[in-house]
Design a protein around this motif. Structure first.
Motif, PDB file in Angstrom:
ATOM      1  N   ASP A  42       0.843  -1.199   0.000  1.00 35.17           N
ATOM      2  CA  ASP A  42       0.000   0.000   0.000  1.00 35.17           C
ATOM      3  C   ASP A  42       0.880   1.252   0.000  1.00 35.17           C
ATOM      4  OD1 ASP A  42      -2.230  -1.658   0.158  1.00 35.17           O
ATOM      5  OD2 ASP A  42      -2.202  -1.645   2.350  1.00 35.17           O
ATOM      6  N   ARG A  43       0.319   2.344  -0.514  1.00 36.39           N
ATOM      7  CA  ARG A  43       1.033   3.623  -0.561  1.00 36.39           C
ATOM      8  C   ARG A  43       0.219   4.653   0.201  1.00 36.39           C
ATOM      9  NH1 ARG A  43       2.772   5.373  -6.268  1.00 36.39           N
ATOM     10  NH2 ARG A  43       0.555   5.787  -6.458  1.00 36.39           N
ATOM     11  N   VAL A  44       0.900   5.452   1.006  1.00 38.29           N
ATOM     12  CA  VAL A  44       0.222   6.463   1.817  1.00 38.29           C
ATOM     13  C   VAL A  44       0.856   7.825   1.545  1.00 38.29           C
ATOM     14  CG1 VAL A  44      -0.548   7.094   4.128  1.00 38.29           C
ATOM     15  CG2 VAL A  44      -0.093   4.688   3.593  1.00 38.29           C
ATOM     16  N   PHE A  45       0.013   8.789   1.213  1.00 38.15           N
ATOM     17  CA  PHE A  45       0.470  10.152   0.950  1.00 38.15           C
ATOM     18  C   PHE A  45      -0.101  11.061   2.033  1.00 38.15           C
ATOM     19  CE2 PHE A  45       0.139   7.824  -3.025  1.00 38.15           C
ATOM     20  CZ  PHE A  45       1.390   8.024  -3.581  1.00 38.15           C
ATOM     21  N   ILE A  46       0.768  11.705   2.778  1.00 42.38           N
ATOM     22  CA  ILE A  46       0.366  12.515   3.926  1.00 42.38           C
ATOM     23  C   ILE A  46       0.797  13.963   3.695  1.00 42.38           C
ATOM     24  CG2 ILE A  46       0.691  12.878   6.410  1.00 42.38           C
ATOM     25  CD1 ILE A  46       1.418   9.841   6.529  1.00 42.38           C
ATOM     26  N   THR A  47      -0.106  14.890   3.936  1.00 44.68           N
ATOM     27  CA  THR A  47       0.221  16.314   3.901  1.00 44.68           C
ATOM     28  C   THR A  47      -0.042  16.894   5.278  1.00 44.68           C
ATOM     29  OG1 THR A  47      -0.408  16.476   1.564  1.00 44.68           O
ATOM     30  CG2 THR A  47      -0.221  18.535   2.806  1.00 44.68           C
ATOM     31  N   VAL A  48       1.003  17.375   5.929  1.00 48.92           N
ATOM     32  CA  VAL A  48       0.881  18.015   7.241  1.00 48.92           C
ATOM     33  C   VAL A  48       0.864  19.523   7.010  1.00 48.92           C
ATOM     34  CG1 VAL A  48       1.880  18.259   9.544  1.00 48.92           C
ATOM     35  CG2 VAL A  48       2.204  16.128   8.258  1.00 48.92           C
ATOM     36  N   ARG A  49      -0.218  20.172   7.471  1.00 53.72           N
ATOM     37  CA  ARG A  49      -0.394  21.607   7.206  1.00 53.72           C
ATOM     38  C   ARG A  49      -0.320  22.402   8.505  1.00 53.72           C
ATOM     39  NH1 ARG A  49      -4.119  19.550   3.236  1.00 53.72           N
ATOM     40  NH2 ARG A  49      -3.346  20.063   1.138  1.00 53.72           N
ATOM     41  N   GLY A  50       0.347  23.542   8.417  1.00 55.58           N
ATOM     42  CA  GLY A  50       0.446  24.453   9.549  1.00 55.58           C
ATOM     43  C   GLY A  50       0.334  25.886   9.076  1.00 55.58           C
ATOM     44  N   VAL A  51       1.072  26.766   9.714  1.00 53.88           N
ATOM     45  CA  VAL A  51       1.115  28.173   9.322  1.00 53.88           C
ATOM     46  C   VAL A  51       2.587  28.537   9.130  1.00 53.88           C
ATOM     47  CG1 VAL A  51       0.641  30.556  10.000  1.00 53.88           C
ATOM     48  CG2 VAL A  51      -0.979  28.729  10.587  1.00 53.88           C
ATOM     49  N   GLY A  52       2.914  28.947   7.936  1.00 55.80           N
ATOM     50  CA  GLY A  52       4.291  29.301   7.653  1.00 55.80           C
ATOM     51  C   GLY A  52       4.708  30.601   8.324  1.00 55.80           C
ATOM     52  N   GLY A  53       6.011  30.816   8.407  1.00 55.48           N
ATOM     53  CA  GLY A  53       6.475  32.045   9.032  1.00 55.48           C
ATOM     54  C   GLY A  53       7.978  32.195   8.966  1.00 55.48           C
ATOM     55  N   HIS A  54       8.492  33.143   9.726  1.00 55.81           N
ATOM     56  CA  HIS A  54       9.920  33.433   9.756  1.00 55.81           C
ATOM     57  C   HIS A  54      10.617  32.450  10.686  1.00 55.81           C
ATOM     58  CE1 HIS A  54      13.687  35.584   9.964  1.00 55.81           C
ATOM     59  NE2 HIS A  54      13.228  36.521   9.124  1.00 55.81           N
ATOM     60  N   ALA A  55      11.764  31.951  10.252  1.00 51.01           N
ATOM     61  CA  ALA A  55      12.495  30.984  11.062  1.00 51.01           C
ATOM     62  C   ALA A  55      12.915  31.563  12.406  1.00 51.01           C
ATOM     63  CB  ALA A  55      13.731  30.504  10.295  1.00 51.01           C
ATOM     64  N   ALA A  56      13.086  32.893  12.477  1.00 53.83           N
ATOM     65  CA  ALA A  56      13.502  33.532  13.725  1.00 53.83           C
ATOM     66  C   ALA A  56      12.346  33.747  14.690  1.00 53.83           C
ATOM     67  CB  ALA A  56      14.179  34.873  13.418  1.00 53.83           C
ATOM     68  N   ARG A  57      11.103  33.542  14.227  1.00 55.33           N
ATOM     69  CA  ARG A  57       9.923  33.778  15.066  1.00 55.33           C
ATOM     70  C   ARG A  57       8.988  32.569  15.011  1.00 55.33           C
ATOM     71  NH1 ARG A  57      11.109  38.169  12.001  1.00 55.33           N
ATOM     72  NH2 ARG A  57      11.751  40.071  13.106  1.00 55.33           N
ATOM     73  N   PRO A  58       9.469  31.385  15.440  1.00 60.06           N
ATOM     74  CA  PRO A  58       8.659  30.177  15.347  1.00 60.06           C
ATOM     75  C   PRO A  58       7.372  30.227  16.167  1.00 60.06           C
ATOM     76  CG  PRO A  58      10.601  29.797  16.699  1.00 60.06           C
ATOM     77  CD  PRO A  58      10.787  31.127  16.063  1.00 60.06           C
ATOM     78  N   HIS A  59       7.365  31.090  17.217  1.00 60.05           N
ATOM     79  CA  HIS A  59       6.164  31.176  18.051  1.00 60.05           C
ATOM     80  C   HIS A  59       4.990  31.809  17.312  1.00 60.05           C
ATOM     81  CE1 HIS A  59       8.232  35.014  18.368  1.00 60.05           C
ATOM     82  NE2 HIS A  59       7.140  35.572  18.913  1.00 60.05           N
ATOM     83  N   LEU A  60       5.278  32.482  16.194  1.00 59.31           N
ATOM     84  CA  LEU A  60       4.214  33.104  15.399  1.00 59.31           C
ATOM     85  C   LEU A  60       3.752  32.209  14.242  1.00 59.31           C
ATOM     86  CD1 LEU A  60       5.601  36.760  15.214  1.00 59.31           C
ATOM     87  CD2 LEU A  60       3.926  35.792  16.829  1.00 59.31           C
TER      88      LEU A  60
END
Length: 400
Positions: free
Chosen positions: A192-210
């Motif tokens: 079997d083949r499984v395709f997964i897309t994990v979605r979040g909110v992109g942002g600046h690497a220096a401000r991961p809390h945002l």
């Protein structure tokens, strides 16, 4: 087989060696991907026609079936070879290297076709059998889903070309050349083949809390999936979950909005197959939710388990021992976690998949490796095996 009937030997096929090597290498130079096997199919159809077969083309797209009848028996046998190549750029430097950049016969289908065509030529010249022979040249074995084997069966392959049993052969690097191997019952895994897309909110690497980082979520999912086989599958069962692709992000200073994962899942038991799907789905969704992310899962059930029928497997191994000797036959080969769409044909008809050793020295150039090559020493053995199998299954003048 009648008492005095003589069946094909290695010596009988030896005169074809040079011709078969040239043909195999020609196939190797001109690889074609799934459902694109036009040149390959045309070459096969022309050769079968030359040998006197009734040829049907365009079966499930690019498939070819050659039919030969002898005697008056109503019994029939099917022999199958796969035709397609892989999207791999070949790294070999020999003269017959692929002439199609990015495509190569890295699984030995060039050899599978040639062995069957060698048997086709021999059987057409001797006709020492009583019944109907169907040679099935199948497209798109490497596709993984909606494959050539599945399409052929769904298109009525065995209604148009009735078979009492069907057989196939696949090479096996790492085992001695010419060694014939199989086992009754479950042999190769469902895939079997499984395709997964994990979605979040992109942002600046220096401000991961945002942001809401899907990379962390994907990493958490990857690690959690490692527990499924170890902690959910009974120790006496076999299963594999491999994360084969991870895709996300293009810049070091950017948190991406999504990450994609690709999984390959293998199993032998229907209950374990269902368990894997359930646990993978739960882990992906719950791990993502725990980090404030969402996840989309496309779970594609692929090839079923290759399950050899016991009677036909015993027969195939008996013929193998007659040809190459008991010492060169393994009737209890280990379970193989690779998958094969010949499984669809075995769901429709009794039969057996046989493996033929491709050489112990090839252990570092296994199937799907850019340095792989089919071992030409197998061509005579494979052609002789198919010839003898037909003569034993459809004995001239007597019952099997």
């Amino acid at each position: 087989m009648t008492k005095n009937q003589r069946c094909a030997t290695l010596a009988d096929l030896e005169p074809l060696r040079a011709e078969l090597i040239a043909l195999r290498r020609r196939f190797h130079q001109h690889p074609e991907l799934a459902f694109e096997e036009q040149h390959t199919a045309g070459t096969i159809a022309a050769l079968l026609t030359e040998h006197g077969y009734q040829v049907t083309t365009g079966v499930a797209g690019t498939g070819v079936v050659g039919t030969l009848r002898a005697g008056c028996s109503t019994r029939a046998i099917g022999l199958r070879a796969d035709m397609d190549a892989l999207p791999i750029h070949e790294e070999n430097t020999f003269d017959h290297v692929s002439r199609q950049p990015g495509k190569m016969h890295a699984c030995g289908h060039d050899g599978h076709m040639t062995m069957l065509l060698g048997a086709a030529q021999y059987l057409a010249s001797t006709r020492c059998f009583d019944g109907t022979l169907h040679l099935i040249f199948q497209p798109a074995e490497e596709r993984g889903f909606d494959s050539g084997g599945q399409r052929m069966v769904n298109a009525g392959l065995f209604e148009q070309f009735p078979c009492d049993a069907v057989f196939a052969m696949h090479n096996h690097p790492g085992k001695p050349v010419g060694r014939l191997m199989s086992r009754g019952g479950e042999f190769m895994a469902a895939g079997d083949r499984v395709f997964i897309t994990v979605r979040g909110v992109g942002g600046h690497a220096a401000r991961p809390h945002l942001a809401q980082d899907p990379v962390v979520g994907a990493a958490s999912i990857i690690m959690a999936l490692q527990t499924v086989v170890a902690r959910n599958v009974p120790p006496d069962q076999t299963a594999v979950i491999t994360i084969g692709t991870v895709q996300g992000g293009k810049a070091l200073n950017v948190i991406p909005a999504e990450v994609k994962l690709g999984l390959s899942v293998r199993s032998f038991d229907p209950a374990i197959r269902s368990l894997l799907r359930r646990r993978i789905t739960d882990i992906v969704q719950l791990q993502a939710a725990s980090l404030g992310l969402s996840a989309e899962i496309d779970y594609v059930e692929g090839y079923p388990v290759v399950k050899n029928s016991e009677r036909e497997t015993a027969f195939a191994l008996r013929v193998a021992a007659e040809l190459v000797g008991e010492e060169n036959v393994d009737g209890n080969m280990d379970l193989l976690t690779g998958s094969e769409d010949f499984a669809y044909m075995l769901q429709a008809r009794p039969g057996c998949l046989v493996r033929i050793g491709n050489g112990e020295a090839q252990i570092d150039k296994m199937l799907h490796n850019p340095g792989y090559d089919f071992n030409d020493e197998n061509l005579v053995t494979g052609a002789a095996y198919w010839s003898r199998l037909v003569e034993r299954f459809l004995p001239a003048g007597g019952a099997q």
